[in-house]
Design an enzyme around this catalytic site. Structure first.
Site, PDB file in Angstrom:
ATOM      1  N   SER A  55       0.839  -1.202   0.000  1.00  0.00           N
ATOM      2  CA  SER A  55       0.000   0.000   0.000  1.00  0.00           C
ATOM      3  C   SER A  55       0.871   1.248   0.000  1.00  0.00           C
ATOM      4  O   SER A  55       1.978   1.229   0.563  1.00  0.00           O
ATOM      5  CB  SER A  55      -0.885   0.010   1.250  1.00  0.00           C
ATOM      6  OG  SER A  55      -1.551   1.254   1.362  1.00  0.00           O
TER       7      SER A  55
ATOM      8  N   TYR B 171      -1.988  -0.400  10.246  1.00  0.00           N
ATOM      9  CA  TYR B 171      -2.089  -0.906   8.873  1.00  0.00           C
ATOM     10  C   TYR B 171      -0.866  -0.484   8.056  1.00  0.00           C
ATOM     11  O   TYR B 171      -0.252  -1.292   7.357  1.00  0.00           O
ATOM     12  CB  TYR B 171      -3.375  -0.347   8.252  1.00  0.00           C
ATOM     13  CG  TYR B 171      -3.532  -0.572   6.768  1.00  0.00           C
ATOM     14  CD1 TYR B 171      -3.986  -1.788   6.266  1.00  0.00           C
ATOM     15  CD2 TYR B 171      -3.244   0.454   5.854  1.00  0.00           C
ATOM     16  CE1 TYR B 171      -4.138  -1.981   4.898  1.00  0.00           C
ATOM     17  CE2 TYR B 171      -3.396   0.268   4.496  1.00  0.00           C
ATOM     18  CZ  TYR B 171      -3.844  -0.950   4.027  1.00  0.00           C
ATOM     19  OH  TYR B 171      -3.990  -1.137   2.679  1.00  0.00           O
TER      20      TYR B 171
HETATM   21  P1  NAP Z   1     -11.357  -5.745   0.147  1.00  0.00           P
HETATM   22  O1  NAP Z   1     -12.233  -5.331  -0.969  1.00  0.00           O
HETATM   23  O2  NAP Z   1     -11.732  -5.363   1.548  1.00  0.00           O
HETATM   24  O3  NAP Z   1     -11.141  -7.349   0.064  1.00  0.00           O
HETATM   25  C1  NAP Z   1     -10.356  -7.977   1.025  1.00  0.00           C
HETATM   26  C2  NAP Z   1     -10.166  -9.419   0.627  1.00  0.00           C
HETATM   27  O4  NAP Z   1      -9.283 -10.049   1.597  1.00  0.00           O
HETATM   28  C3  NAP Z   1     -11.448 -10.224   0.652  1.00  0.00           C
HETATM   29  O5  NAP Z   1     -11.407 -11.156  -0.408  1.00  0.00           O
HETATM   30  C4  NAP Z   1     -11.391 -10.934   2.000  1.00  0.00           C
HETATM   31  O6  NAP Z   1     -12.144 -12.142   2.046  1.00  0.00           O
HETATM   32  C5  NAP Z   1      -9.908 -11.233   2.089  1.00  0.00           C
HETATM   33  N1  NAP Z   1      -9.417 -11.505   3.447  1.00  0.00           N
HETATM   34  C6  NAP Z   1      -9.436 -10.693   4.532  1.00  0.00           C
HETATM   35  N2  NAP Z   1      -8.873 -11.313   5.588  1.00  0.00           N
HETATM   36  C7  NAP Z   1      -8.480 -12.545   5.165  1.00  0.00           C
HETATM   37  C8  NAP Z   1      -7.859 -13.655   5.778  1.00  0.00           C
HETATM   38  N3  NAP Z   1      -7.505 -13.627   7.080  1.00  0.00           N
HETATM   39  N4  NAP Z   1      -7.625 -14.766   5.037  1.00  0.00           N
HETATM   40  C9  NAP Z   1      -7.979 -14.808   3.723  1.00  0.00           C
HETATM   41  N5  NAP Z   1      -8.573 -13.784   3.078  1.00  0.00           N
HETATM   42  C10 NAP Z   1      -8.822 -12.668   3.795  1.00  0.00           C
HETATM   43  O7  NAP Z   1      -9.863  -5.200  -0.046  1.00  0.00           O
HETATM   44  P2  NAP Z   1      -9.137  -4.490  -1.297  1.00  0.00           P
HETATM   45  O8  NAP Z   1      -9.372  -3.035  -1.191  1.00  0.00           O
HETATM   46  O9  NAP Z   1      -9.435  -5.213  -2.554  1.00  0.00           O
HETATM   47  O10 NAP Z   1      -7.616  -4.722  -0.868  1.00  0.00           O
HETATM   48  C11 NAP Z   1      -6.818  -5.766  -1.394  1.00  0.00           C
HETATM   49  C12 NAP Z   1      -5.382  -5.471  -0.992  1.00  0.00           C
HETATM   50  O11 NAP Z   1      -5.019  -4.190  -1.513  1.00  0.00           O
HETATM   51  C13 NAP Z   1      -5.163  -5.393   0.516  1.00  0.00           C
HETATM   52  O12 NAP Z   1      -3.954  -5.985   0.876  1.00  0.00           O
HETATM   53  C14 NAP Z   1      -5.119  -3.893   0.778  1.00  0.00           C
HETATM   54  O13 NAP Z   1      -4.349  -3.577   1.931  1.00  0.00           O
HETATM   55  C15 NAP Z   1      -4.476  -3.392  -0.491  1.00  0.00           C
HETATM   56  N6  NAP Z   1      -4.747  -1.973  -0.753  1.00  0.00           N
HETATM   57  C16 NAP Z   1      -5.997  -1.535  -1.045  1.00  0.00           C
HETATM   58  C17 NAP Z   1      -6.205  -0.177  -1.252  1.00  0.00           C
HETATM   59  C18 NAP Z   1      -7.544   0.397  -1.588  1.00  0.00           C
HETATM   60  O14 NAP Z   1      -7.659   1.629  -1.717  1.00  0.00           O
HETATM   61  N7  NAP Z   1      -8.594  -0.402  -1.741  1.00  0.00           N
HETATM   62  C19 NAP Z   1      -5.140   0.718  -1.160  1.00  0.00           C
HETATM   63  C20 NAP Z   1      -3.881   0.229  -0.853  1.00  0.00           C
HETATM   64  C21 NAP Z   1      -3.688  -1.120  -0.658  1.00  0.00           C
HETATM   65  P3  NAP Z   1     -13.741 -12.148   2.394  1.00  0.00           P
HETATM   66  O15 NAP Z   1     -14.433 -11.672   1.141  1.00  0.00           O
HETATM   67  O16 NAP Z   1     -14.025 -13.564   2.734  1.00  0.00           O
HETATM   68  O17 NAP Z   1     -13.917 -11.181   3.539  1.00  0.00           O
END
Ligand code: NAP
Length: 250
Positions: free
Chosen positions: A145, A159
């Site tokens: 991130s 985080y």
């Molecule tokens: P999201 O929409 O909240 O999705 C999170 C995913 O992680 C879901 O598939 C969830 O499964 C899974 N998950 C959570 N805890 C888990 C565990 N203990 N074991 C296995 N799976 C788990 O998140 P996102 O925004 O797509 O983020 C994806 C990645 O990008 C993350 O690492 C996040 O830190 C990074 N990121 C995102 C952003 C942003 O702006 N969105 C920015 C910077 C970095 P369930 O569906 O079963 O809950």
């Protein structure tokens, strides 16, 4: 089925992971989407891939736990064959607050889900990919991130610290296994439209901050999936221990 291109995407049921799963499938990969609780979301992604002619399984497993990670990889060994790409994408954040309001339990959970998962899954992947263990190489892409650089003050320092640790792990592992046929790289997104911001208590966070982004807009999951896929593909064959900042210029 044995496939030469097999990808495991942790957190593949929603957001960035789900989009990456579809992109890998479109490019001929057999895909394993991992998730922790949302059966409906995982089923939806899997169905979409299969209906488009792709090959996909879903495995429910908490990747912060060693025995569940081992079960995840063993399931893929049998169902899809030896993994060639691992995307460490699963991640969580919690309610926005200052560091002095964060409990030790919360800090520990964030580190376990965001960093321990990356360590445990990478360990299983290296055992299957490394030519030291009879493997034929592979690629690991860690979804970090922009918070690793900003520190996320007054939002979620826990985080941000977890993502900083992930970046250090990325660099160290990349150098450890570079001569064994494995490339390890990271993508650092920021302010992408997904469910994640609701977990921090502010579903509209991207829109609130978009005018501060040099490109004047939030990011789309497809834009992050493309960066992940490029780092996993042969097109980035001379790239390891590196990072793509997909942040709109922040
Ligand atoms: P999201 O929409 O909240 O999705 C999170 C995913 O992680 C879901 O598939 C969830 O499964 C899974 N998950 C959570 N805890 C888990 C565990 N203990 N074991 C296995 N799976 C788990 O998140 P996102 O925004 O797509 O983020 C994806 C990645 O990008 C993350 O690492 C996040 O830190 C990074 N990121 C995102 C952003 C942003 O702006 N969105 C920015 C910077 C970095 P369930 O569906 O079963 O809950």
């Amino acid at each position: 089925m044995q496939a030469s291109n097999v990808v495991i995407i942790t957190g593949g049921s929603r957001g960035i992971g789900a989009e990456a799963a579809k992109l890998f499938a479109q490019n001929g990969f057999a895909v394993c989407i991992n998730y922790v609780s949302n059966d409906d979301a995982a089923e939806h992604v899997k169905r979409e891939i299969v209906q488009s002619g792709g090959h996909c399984i879903s495995v429910k497993a908490d990747v912060s736990k060693e025995h569940e990670v081992k079960r995840l990889f063993e399931t893929v060994d049998v169902a899809l064959g030896r993994v060639s790409v691992l995307v460490n994408n699963a991640g969580i954040l919690k309610q926005q607050c200052r560091l002095d309001e964060i409990s030790a339990e919360r800090f520990s959970e964030i580190l376990h889900v965001n960093v321990m998962s990356c360590f445990l899954c990478s360990k299983e992947a290296v055992k299957r990919m490394s030519n030291k263990y009879g493997g034929v190489g592979g690629a690991i892409v860690n979804v970090s991130s922009g918070a690793a650089k900003s520190g996320s003050p007054n939002e979620y320092v826990d985080y941000a610290a977890s993502k900083g640790a992930m970046d250090t792990l990325t660099r160290g592992l990349a150098l450890e296994v570079a001569a064994e046929g494995i490339r390890v790289n990271g993508v650092r997104p920021a302010l992408v439209y997904t469910d994640m911001h609701a977990s921090g208590g502010e579903p509209g966070r991207v829109d609130r901050l978009k005018n501060k982004i040099p490109l004047q807009r939030g990011g789309e999951v497809k834009e992050i999936a493309e960066a992940i896929f490029w780092l996993a593909s042969e097109k980035s064959s001379f790239v390891t221990g590196s990072f793509i900042d997909a942040t709109g210029g922040i």
